[in-house]
Design a protein around this motif. Sequence first.
Motif, mmCIF file in Angstrom:
data_model
loop_
_atom_site.group_PDB
_atom_site.id
_atom_site.type_symbol
_atom_site.label_atom_id
_atom_site.label_comp_id
_atom_site.label_asym_id
_atom_site.label_seq_id
_atom_site.Cartn_x
_atom_site.Cartn_y
_atom_site.Cartn_z
ATOM 1 N N UNK A 67 53.248 19.771 92.403
ATOM 2 C CA UNK A 67 54.182 18.827 92.292
ATOM 3 C C UNK A 67 53.234 17.539 92.144
ATOM 4 N N UNK A 68 52.091 17.665 91.582
ATOM 5 C CA UNK A 68 51.010 16.605 91.288
ATOM 6 C C UNK A 68 51.853 15.405 90.272
ATOM 7 N N UNK A 69 51.805 14.327 90.813
ATOM 8 C CA UNK A 69 52.288 13.072 90.133
ATOM 9 C C UNK A 69 53.889 13.126 89.824
ATOM 10 N N UNK A 70 54.631 14.062 90.600
ATOM 11 C CA UNK A 70 55.829 14.213 90.249
ATOM 12 C C UNK A 70 56.867 12.955 90.080
ATOM 13 N N UNK A 71 56.507 12.231 91.481
ATOM 14 C CA UNK A 71 57.439 10.833 91.343
ATOM 15 C C UNK A 71 56.331 9.583 91.566
ATOM 16 N N UNK A 72 55.464 9.922 90.922
ATOM 17 C CA UNK A 72 54.297 8.688 90.631
ATOM 18 C C UNK A 72 55.119 7.485 89.953
ATOM 19 N N UNK A 73 54.942 6.230 90.790
ATOM 20 C CA UNK A 73 55.412 5.036 90.435
ATOM 21 C C UNK A 73 57.089 5.172 90.192
ATOM 22 N N UNK A 74 57.718 5.754 90.966
ATOM 23 C CA UNK A 74 59.284 5.674 90.916
ATOM 24 C C UNK A 74 59.625 4.735 92.361
ATOM 25 N N UNK A 75 59.414 3.291 91.674
ATOM 26 C CA UNK A 75 59.388 2.278 92.752
ATOM 27 C C UNK A 75 60.648 2.144 93.469
ATOM 28 N N UNK A 76 61.853 2.607 92.919
ATOM 29 C CA UNK A 76 63.147 2.425 93.799
ATOM 30 C C UNK A 76 63.407 3.785 94.075
ATOM 31 N N UNK A 77 62.872 4.932 94.403
ATOM 32 C CA UNK A 77 62.906 6.166 95.024
ATOM 33 C C UNK A 77 63.165 5.786 96.555
ATOM 34 N N UNK A 78 64.094 6.106 97.021
ATOM 35 C CA UNK A 78 64.598 5.851 98.243
ATOM 36 C C UNK A 78 64.479 7.288 99.099
ATOM 37 N N UNK A 79 64.704 8.134 98.758
ATOM 38 C CA UNK A 79 64.808 9.523 99.491
ATOM 39 C C UNK A 79 63.863 10.665 98.629
#
Length: 156
Positions: A21-33
């Motif tokens: 899962x390396x970098x999967x959600x990297x810099x997803x600033x609005x990701x809350x969940x």
Amino acid sequence: MFHNCKALQEAPTIPKGVDNCRSMFHCCHNLKTAPTIPEGVKDCSLMFVDSGIRETPDLPNGIEDCDSMFFGCNNLKKAPDIPDSVKNCDYMFYNCSGLTTIYVGNGWSTEKLSWGTTMFSGCTKLVGGNGTTYSSSNVTYTYARVDTASTPGYLT
């Protein structure tokens, strides 16, 4: 996969069979969940760097690499139980300025950790279960131990 997806607020399900899962959600600033991490994942390095997650997912036993996993996640208040399979925790909670608590299960040991020189840098609100408060002098994985009167640490 979703690297730099600024509009993403809720993460999709990670399918079984994924082991990286390396970098999967990297810099997803609005990701809350954050999504549930399935059994079998070995590498979660950089997974949530600078994301907006408020709560961490459970970490299944078997994860080995958590390098920079929650780097810069300022909205985090508490971290997940860290399984004893983790070997690399360098920068794992770097600059998680809102982090106050990290739990570990019975039998937790730093014995398998091989890297984590800046695991807690910038976690200024972090307090161990016995009251040990953050110190910029104690940011390595050696403080990834349950906080007691005789052995100060940041874990509960």
